[in-house]
Motif scaffolding. Structure first.
Motif, PDB file in Angstrom:
ATOM      1  N   THR A   1       0.828  -1.268  -0.045  1.00 19.91           N
ATOM      2  CA  THR A   1       0.064   0.154  -0.105  1.00 19.91           C
ATOM      3  C   THR A   1       1.046   1.366  -0.044  1.00 19.91           C
TER       4      THR A   1
ATOM      5  N   ARG B   1      -6.264   6.589  -1.030  1.00 24.97           N
ATOM      6  CA  ARG B   1      -6.915   5.940  -2.174  1.00 24.97           C
ATOM      7  C   ARG B   1      -8.313   6.333  -2.196  1.00 24.97           C
TER       8      ARG B   1
ATOM      9  N   ASP C   1      -3.518   7.185   4.058  1.00 25.04           N
ATOM     10  CA  ASP C   1      -4.128   6.595   2.791  1.00 25.04           C
ATOM     11  C   ASP C   1      -4.898   7.144   2.250  1.00 25.04           C
TER      12      ASP C   1
END
Length: 202
Positions: free
Chosen positions: A67, A94, A92
């Protein structure tokens, strides 16, 4: 307060092998208390690049599962201006990218070209062994020769690059490097000795 997509980690760099002393419940990188410092911070400490910096922000961090996170590090200094700790924030992003993609398609706007990523990539490794393996893999990948088939000169080049990246600042790292490069610990020490003669320090 910041949500589930942000991880916060506190490092004590007086113990590089077990530098993580606190981590948020939103664990994105797979590390835990007692995990080592990262490859990027080792390289900065080795080169002294952090000497006049208060922080570095918006660079890529890669978790063990692959990731890609957006990372920032803030240096904690003592009265002598020496770095004794770091506060690291990993995001993160995303979900944000998915929202942007959706909105671009919804309003018919072409997605802008991505900005070039910074050249340095931080490996957020949960153990010294993982840190060593990821650092070696990154360097060996540019050589395209399996470690068991490397010549002495090629192994020496790998050791020199690992040394430049600060990997040998970690205790007990020689045995791991020796195993990954399919050679003996004595050979690694010989390579390091040669590097020391050329550059004057290890």
């Amino acid at each position: 307060m910041l949500g589930d997509d942000i991880e916060i980690i506190l490092h004590d760099v007086t113990d590089l092998e077990n530098s993580v002393v606190a981590i948020s419940e939103t664990n994105l990188s797979g590390r835990e208390i007692g995990s080592p410092v990262t490859n990027l911070i080792l390289k900065m400490l080795k080169e002294g690049r952090s000497q006049h910096k208060s922080f570095i922000t918006n660079y890529e961090g890669v978790a063990k599962d692959g990731t890609v996170l957006r990372s920032s590090t803030f240096f904690i200094r003592n009265a002598k201006d020496e770095i004794i700790g770091m506060l690291c924030i990993n995001i993160d992003y995303r979900k944000m990218e998915q929202v942007i993609d959706y909105l671009n398609k919804f309003v018919g706007v072409c997605k802008p070209a991505k900005k070039k990523s910074p050249p340095a990539v931080e490996h957020l490794s949960p153990s010294i062994e993982d840190l060593a393996k990821s650092s070696i893999k990154e360097i060996v990948g540019g050589v395209n020769i399996p470690p068991e088939r490397m010549s002495q000169e090629e192994r020496l080049e790998i050791i020199e690059k690992l040394n430049e990246n600060g990997i040998f600042l970690l205790k007990g790292i020689v045995s791991i490097v020796a195993e990954e490069l399919c050679t003996s610990e004595a050979s690694i020490y010989r390579y390091l000795s040669k590097v020391k003669k050329v550059h004057g320090s290890v």
